[in-house]
Design an enzyme around this catalytic site. Sequence first.
Site, PDB file in Angstrom:
ATOM      1  N   ASN A 172     -56.751   8.446   2.995  1.00 14.19           N
ATOM      2  CA  ASN A 172     -58.190   8.531   3.267  1.00 14.19           C
ATOM      3  C   ASN A 172     -58.826   7.705   2.155  1.00 14.19           C
ATOM      4  O   ASN A 172     -59.320   8.225   1.153  1.00 14.19           O
ATOM      5  CB  ASN A 172     -58.677   9.984   3.211  1.00 14.19           C
ATOM      6  CG  ASN A 172     -58.029  10.828   4.290  1.00 14.19           C
ATOM      7  OD1 ASN A 172     -57.717  10.337   5.379  1.00 14.19           O
ATOM      8  ND2 ASN A 172     -57.818  12.106   4.007  1.00 14.19           N
ATOM      9  N   GLU A 229     -58.741  11.477  11.888  1.00 13.69           N
ATOM     10  CA  GLU A 229     -59.371  12.483  11.027  1.00 13.69           C
ATOM     11  C   GLU A 229     -60.609  11.928  10.316  1.00 13.69           C
ATOM     12  O   GLU A 229     -60.807  12.139   9.118  1.00 13.69           O
ATOM     13  CB  GLU A 229     -58.361  13.023  10.013  1.00 13.69           C
ATOM     14  CG  GLU A 229     -57.156  13.683  10.684  1.00 13.69           C
ATOM     15  CD  GLU A 229     -56.160  14.319   9.740  1.00 13.69           C
ATOM     16  OE1 GLU A 229     -56.075  13.899   8.578  1.00 13.69           O
ATOM     17  OE2 GLU A 229     -55.465  15.251  10.189  1.00 13.69           O
ATOM     18  N   ARG A 286     -50.290   3.402   9.932  1.00 11.11           N
ATOM     19  CA  ARG A 286     -49.824   4.756  10.271  1.00 11.11           C
ATOM     20  C   ARG A 286     -50.075   5.085  11.743  1.00 11.11           C
ATOM     21  O   ARG A 286     -51.161   4.815  12.271  1.00 11.11           O
ATOM     22  CB  ARG A 286     -50.499   5.792   9.377  1.00 11.11           C
ATOM     23  CG  ARG A 286     -50.171   5.590   7.914  1.00 11.11           C
ATOM     24  CD  ARG A 286     -50.913   6.578   7.064  1.00 11.11           C
ATOM     25  NE  ARG A 286     -50.245   7.844   6.932  1.00 11.11           N
ATOM     26  CZ  ARG A 286     -50.853   9.024   7.008  1.00 11.11           C
ATOM     27  NH1 ARG A 286     -52.137   9.108   7.287  1.00 11.11           N
ATOM     28  NH2 ARG A 286     -50.180  10.134   6.823  1.00 11.11           N
ATOM     29  N   ASP A 307     -47.646  17.345  12.539  1.00 12.61           N
ATOM     30  CA  ASP A 307     -48.090  17.088  11.175  1.00 12.61           C
ATOM     31  C   ASP A 307     -47.230  17.846  10.166  1.00 12.61           C
ATOM     32  O   ASP A 307     -47.668  18.856   9.622  1.00 12.61           O
ATOM     33  CB  ASP A 307     -49.566  17.507  11.035  1.00 12.61           C
ATOM     34  CG  ASP A 307     -50.205  17.002   9.758  1.00 12.61           C
ATOM     35  OD1 ASP A 307     -49.561  16.225   9.055  1.00 12.61           O
ATOM     36  OD2 ASP A 307     -51.344  17.397   9.479  1.00 12.61           O
ATOM     37  N   GLU A 320     -42.206   8.531   8.098  1.00 13.56           N
ATOM     38  CA  GLU A 320     -43.003   9.109   7.018  1.00 13.56           C
ATOM     39  C   GLU A 320     -42.563  10.554   6.803  1.00 13.56           C
ATOM     40  O   GLU A 320     -42.606  11.375   7.720  1.00 13.56           O
ATOM     41  CB  GLU A 320     -44.496   9.051   7.365  1.00 13.56           C
ATOM     42  CG  GLU A 320     -45.369   9.614   6.251  1.00 13.56           C
ATOM     43  CD  GLU A 320     -46.877   9.405   6.486  1.00 13.56           C
ATOM     44  OE1 GLU A 320     -47.273   8.335   6.964  1.00 13.56           O
ATOM     45  OE2 GLU A 320     -47.641  10.342   6.177  1.00 13.56           O
ATOM     46  N   GLU A 375     -46.877  20.403   1.580  1.00 12.03           N
ATOM     47  CA  GLU A 375     -48.171  20.843   2.134  1.00 12.03           C
ATOM     48  C   GLU A 375     -48.032  22.066   3.042  1.00 12.03           C
ATOM     49  O   GLU A 375     -48.738  23.052   2.863  1.00 12.03           O
ATOM     50  CB  GLU A 375     -48.794  19.682   2.912  1.00 12.03           C
ATOM     51  CG  GLU A 375     -50.072  20.067   3.622  1.00 12.03           C
ATOM     52  CD  GLU A 375     -50.673  18.939   4.445  1.00 12.03           C
ATOM     53  OE1 GLU A 375     -50.101  17.831   4.455  1.00 12.03           O
ATOM     54  OE2 GLU A 375     -51.715  19.175   5.084  1.00 12.03           O
TER      55      GLU A 375
HETATM   56  C1  GCV Z   1     -54.427  12.468   3.876  1.00 12.66           C
HETATM   57  C2  GCV Z   1     -52.683  16.116   7.195  1.00 12.66           C
HETATM   58  C3  GCV Z   1     -53.194  16.530   5.857  1.00 12.66           C
HETATM   59  C4  GCV Z   1     -54.304  15.623   5.383  1.00 12.66           C
HETATM   60  C5  GCV Z   1     -53.778  14.200   5.378  1.00 12.66           C
HETATM   61  C6  GCV Z   1     -53.314  13.868   6.787  1.00 12.66           C
HETATM   62  C7  GCV Z   1     -52.684  12.493   6.869  1.00 12.66           C
HETATM   63  O1  GCV Z   1     -53.638  16.347   8.186  1.00 12.66           O
HETATM   64  O2  GCV Z   1     -53.623  17.833   5.913  1.00 12.66           O
HETATM   65  O3  GCV Z   1     -54.683  16.029   4.112  1.00 12.66           O
HETATM   66  O4  GCV Z   1     -54.763  13.306   4.942  1.00 12.66           O
HETATM   67  O5  GCV Z   1     -52.335  14.787   7.189  1.00 12.66           O
HETATM   68  O6  GCV Z   1     -51.476  12.436   6.860  1.00 12.66           O
HETATM   69  O7  GCV Z   1     -53.395  11.515   6.935  1.00 12.66           O
END
Ligand code: GCV
Length: 837
Positions: free
Chosen positions: A223, A304, A337, A383, A405, A411
């Site tokens: 991001n 997102e 991505r 995810d 990836e 997480e």
């Molecule tokens: C960087 C998930 C994570 C996000 C992350 C996203 C991604 O949704 O919770 O924090 O954003 O993946 O891989 O882009």
Amino acid sequence: MRRLKLLLVAALAVQCAAASAEDGSAGWLRYAPLADAQQYRMLPAAVVLLDHSPEVQSAARELSRGLGRMLGHPMLEGAAFSAMPKFVIGTVTEVEERFPQWKPAVQLKPEGYAIATVRDGQRTDWVIAGADVRGALYGAFHLLQQVAEDKDSASFITTSSPADQVRWVDQWDNLDGSIERGYAGRSILFANGGVRPDLTRAGEYARLLASVGINACSVNNVNADVRMLTPQMISQLARIADAFRPWGVRLAISVDLSSPKAIGGLNTFDPLNQQVIAWWNKKVDAIYAQIPDFAGFVVKADSEGQPGPSQYGRTPADAANMLARALKPHGGVLLYRAFVYNHHLDWRNPKADRARAAYDIFHPLDGKFDDNVIIQIKYGPIDFQVREPASPLFAGLRHTNEAIELEITQEYTGQQRQLVFLVPLWKHILDFDMRAGGRYTPVKQIVEGRSFDRPLGGFAGVANVGLDTNWLGHPLAMANLYGFGRLAWDPNLMSSTIAEDWTRLTFGNDPHVVSTIDAMLLSSWHIYEQYTGPLGLGTLTNILGSHYGPDPQSAEHNGWGQWIRATHDGVGMDRTVATGTGYIGQYPPAVAQRYESLETCPDDLLLFMHHVPYTYRLHSGPTVIQYIYNTHYAGAQGAANLLAEWETLKGRIDEQRYEHVLRLQTYQAGAAIVWRDAINDWFYAQSGIPDEQGRVGYHPNRITAKSMRLDGYVPVPATPWETASGGKAIACLHRGVCTASTTFTRPAGSYTISVQYFDYRQGVSTFTLLLNDVIIATWKADNTLPGNTISGDTSTRYTLSNVALHPGDVLKIEGQPNGGEPAPIDYMEVTPYSSSR
Ligand code: GCV
């Protein structure tokens, strides 16, 4: 004449290593003195470099440092020692010039290495020859790790080449120093809007990465901050590149596609607009002017909330190729991505399915990407869940480069407060045979480029190390970073090999230590899956917030598309072609057939692929609901076993790391009980079907806090309800100290007392446990868990064993709030001591 250097430093280092604390900062590069250094007396004590590149100089220094410490004698470095037996380090071409009689046993691929002995008259020299300078560095690290693991010196003679060219780690670091999904402190790279003045840790990180063959690091959050491309920032990034360079780690960055508009003064970022193209070309030239070995860009777009080409009716291929063409003249690559999806899906629509998104968007573009574009695909279609099927997109791109990836940062898998060795999960995906074109096409060979004859491919791992001394928080989490590098180099390695190598390097070669930690590592993924989300349900965590504690309802009835479709009658997403979302049809026919049919769909992905009644019987025997109950009990027991296994290491490893892991495993054993009860209670409420074994909802040893005699404490609801007994805990909201008491009525004996309380991120409440008004324990709620509410994120257990209790005894918990944390309590559990483990 070349400078002679006697590395007395190495001798000093030998002493320092023995005295230095085991704080984890060295990772797996500890170079602890060997018990039997004599076995390696045939190794030379001098190093001669044939190449003076930064990488080869690092290789020589590392060899001196490592062998000096492990073998306990200084290493001599410099051409003056040519007459002695020595290590000779350089590229294959350089070594061949020096020893015309030598050539590598096999042809090396780029970045590969050969380690060999060469007879020169009476003398035996050891050659570490790289296909290029990075290869030489990797060869030196390989040899050092063999020595550290006490391997037979005969096995040092080897050749090795990486399977994959792209072996990148990503950091999701923000310019303010925070890290998205980072669990080990703030950024080692950025602070206060720019690059940190002191990049010592960045260099140390690059050294760790190089030691397992990682060749690039993308340093900022996907991001991406548009400030990454300002001229000031590019100069600062050059400093990071300088810190990485001696270790052959190239710098990459994530970019925001809207940058030409956001910081470039253009009124568009349409990838087909000529001004936009010119802006990127100029920007990339400016980067290479300062960072000549810049590796490339990572792009998250149309995902997102990130801007993307869809805004202009353009495709990911349009955007990716535009950037790739700017990078191409400089040798850079573009990782685009595939994590592109709509997070405003209509959950009422039974055909809507987030899992379909990557394939639906990218498959039609296959063959339209330039040769230096690589599509970076998360291992599963959702995810980073505790279990997902391999993304069907791996087989959906046959004329396009791909990288897998993986998420090293945990997480959705315990956030480095809980032990989950992810290598078996990754192996499961890498070894999965997609049957593309009806032939053997495992994911590992697809991303390598082998299956579809692609020029490029590989691995990207989201690492998110931080300023914590030990890099990742949980000392055992470093096995994931290590394992990622090893797999990117050789995806055919077995999980057990990686676990053993890492353990030996990190904790030494005591057989009991090695077998215990290996067993813990290798069982941990399955244990975590058992007590979180089995049968392909996903992690069942709070997907709207922390991604940590239990909260299955958070997956439902919103646009994020992580639905599990749990109703009163059944559970699971129907992704079949026949009646569901059609997702299964994205796989090649052989795989699709296996998933489509209930007869052949594997149990562990059943609820990812199908919606079935709770009473549906699994291949393994129990009904779905009973399996959910059983595995949660098994998982919680597994977490307790991890703690018991760790306790057997007392006195066999250093106290510092022993105590650190002990604290974490104690916490995990408690957290697993929280998960077990929350998920089982939630499914019991959904299904109304009792546990055949009568465990769910029945806790005879528990005294809920709200049923105790309260002085000052008041009942408060937990959110979600299933994370406290009957949905309620007690909190000390209006007083400096509150108490909760109960009178013991069971037979006299020895008991284990557990207090389940909530430890917010803020505040440090103090709890005191009293028996007949005598203090028997006191502790502080000082953990840094993700939340400031009564929930599964913060629920924590304190345990005191072997307490003598008699009928009529009064047990009292005193809670003293602090800093906004109201000393909340869920229950007290009093279990006969003999059966408490
Ligand atoms: C960087 C998930 C994570 C996000 C992350 C996203 C991604 O949704 O919770 O924090 O954003 O993946 O891989 O882009």
